[in-house]
Design a protein around this motif. Structure first.
Motif, PDB file in Angstrom:
ATOM      1  N   PRO A  57       0.808  -1.222   0.000  1.00  0.00           N
ATOM      2  CA  PRO A  57       0.000   0.000   0.000  1.00  0.00           C
ATOM      3  C   PRO A  57       0.845   1.278   0.000  1.00  0.00           C
ATOM      4  O   PRO A  57       0.389   2.324  -0.454  1.00  0.00           O
ATOM      5  CB  PRO A  57      -0.822  -0.100   1.284  1.00  0.00           C
ATOM      6  N   ASP A  58       2.097   1.204   0.493  1.00  0.00           N
ATOM      7  CA  ASP A  58       2.948   2.390   0.518  1.00  0.00           C
ATOM      8  C   ASP A  58       3.663   2.544  -0.822  1.00  0.00           C
ATOM      9  O   ASP A  58       3.520   1.721  -1.714  1.00  0.00           O
ATOM     10  CB  ASP A  58       3.971   2.299   1.663  1.00  0.00           C
ATOM     11  N   ARG A  59       4.438   3.597  -0.957  1.00  0.00           N
ATOM     12  CA  ARG A  59       5.135   3.884  -2.218  1.00  0.00           C
ATOM     13  C   ARG A  59       6.230   2.860  -2.485  1.00  0.00           C
ATOM     14  O   ARG A  59       6.989   2.500  -1.594  1.00  0.00           O
ATOM     15  CB  ARG A  59       5.743   5.279  -2.178  1.00  0.00           C
ATOM     16  N   LEU A  60       6.333   2.451  -3.731  1.00  0.00           N
ATOM     17  CA  LEU A  60       7.291   1.423  -4.136  1.00  0.00           C
ATOM     18  C   LEU A  60       8.636   2.055  -4.471  1.00  0.00           C
ATOM     19  O   LEU A  60       8.692   3.143  -5.045  1.00  0.00           O
ATOM     20  CB  LEU A  60       6.736   0.695  -5.363  1.00  0.00           C
ATOM     21  N   THR A  71      24.238   4.994 -13.819  1.00  0.00           N
ATOM     22  CA  THR A  71      24.429   4.015 -12.752  1.00  0.00           C
ATOM     23  C   THR A  71      23.076   3.434 -12.353  1.00  0.00           C
ATOM     24  O   THR A  71      22.030   3.922 -12.774  1.00  0.00           O
ATOM     25  CB  THR A  71      25.061   4.647 -11.497  1.00  0.00           C
ATOM     26  N   HIS A  72      23.119   2.413 -11.518  1.00  0.00           N
ATOM     27  CA  HIS A  72      21.901   1.876 -10.923  1.00  0.00           C
ATOM     28  C   HIS A  72      21.566   2.720  -9.691  1.00  0.00           C
ATOM     29  O   HIS A  72      22.406   2.870  -8.800  1.00  0.00           O
ATOM     30  CB  HIS A  72      22.080   0.411 -10.535  1.00  0.00           C
ATOM     31  N   THR A  73      20.362   3.280  -9.657  1.00  0.00           N
ATOM     32  CA  THR A  73      19.959   4.159  -8.559  1.00  0.00           C
ATOM     33  C   THR A  73      18.576   3.760  -8.059  1.00  0.00           C
ATOM     34  O   THR A  73      17.879   2.977  -8.690  1.00  0.00           O
ATOM     35  CB  THR A  73      19.900   5.632  -9.017  1.00  0.00           C
ATOM     36  N   GLN A  74      18.188   4.315  -6.923  1.00  0.00           N
ATOM     37  CA  GLN A  74      16.856   4.087  -6.377  1.00  0.00           C
ATOM     38  C   GLN A  74      15.832   4.816  -7.234  1.00  0.00           C
ATOM     39  O   GLN A  74      15.990   6.005  -7.517  1.00  0.00           O
ATOM     40  CB  GLN A  74      16.762   4.593  -4.939  1.00  0.00           C
ATOM     41  N   GLN A  75      14.791   4.115  -7.612  1.00  0.00           N
ATOM     42  CA  GLN A  75      13.692   4.701  -8.381  1.00  0.00           C
ATOM     43  C   GLN A  75      12.464   4.683  -7.478  1.00  0.00           C
ATOM     44  O   GLN A  75      12.073   3.638  -6.981  1.00  0.00           O
ATOM     45  CB  GLN A  75      13.416   3.877  -9.638  1.00  0.00           C
ATOM     46  N   LYS A  76      11.846   5.854  -7.237  1.00  0.00           N
ATOM     47  CA  LYS A  76      10.677   5.951  -6.371  1.00  0.00           C
ATOM     48  C   LYS A  76       9.424   6.151  -7.192  1.00  0.00           C
ATOM     49  O   LYS A  76       9.439   6.754  -8.255  1.00  0.00           O
ATOM     50  CB  LYS A  76      10.824   7.129  -5.407  1.00  0.00           C
TER      51      LYS A  76
END
Length: 79
Positions: A57-60, A71-76
């Motif tokens: 239910p929260d943001r992925l 680079t590989h980074t966090q995607q929100k």
């Protein structure tokens, strides 16, 4: 009759590093344009995926490749 939508929804993911640097670049871009230098504009690369709203239910947040950062980074998840 319309069916129930179900638990799966389509979401959009955006790089967190590009969001941080975009606000800083706007300030420096104005200063650099005054000096005659033109900066290359970055494209906003978004990933589209689905998620189960009952299980998450929260943001992925996923780790994906960002071509702007190279680079590989966090995607929100964005709204």
């Amino acid at each position: 009759m319309a069916k129930n939508k179900g638990a799966r929804i389509i979401i959009t993911l955006r790089c967190t590093n590009c969001i941080k640097t975009a606000s800083n670049n706007n300030k420096t871009e104005i200063a650099s344009n005054q000096m005659g230098q033109v900066k290359r504009s970055q494209k906003k690369i978004d990933y589209t995926t689905t998620k189960n709203r009952r299980n998450t239910p929260d943001r992925l947040e996923l780790k994906k490749f960002c071509p702007n950062c190279n680079t590989h980074t966090q995607q929100k998840e964005i709204k």
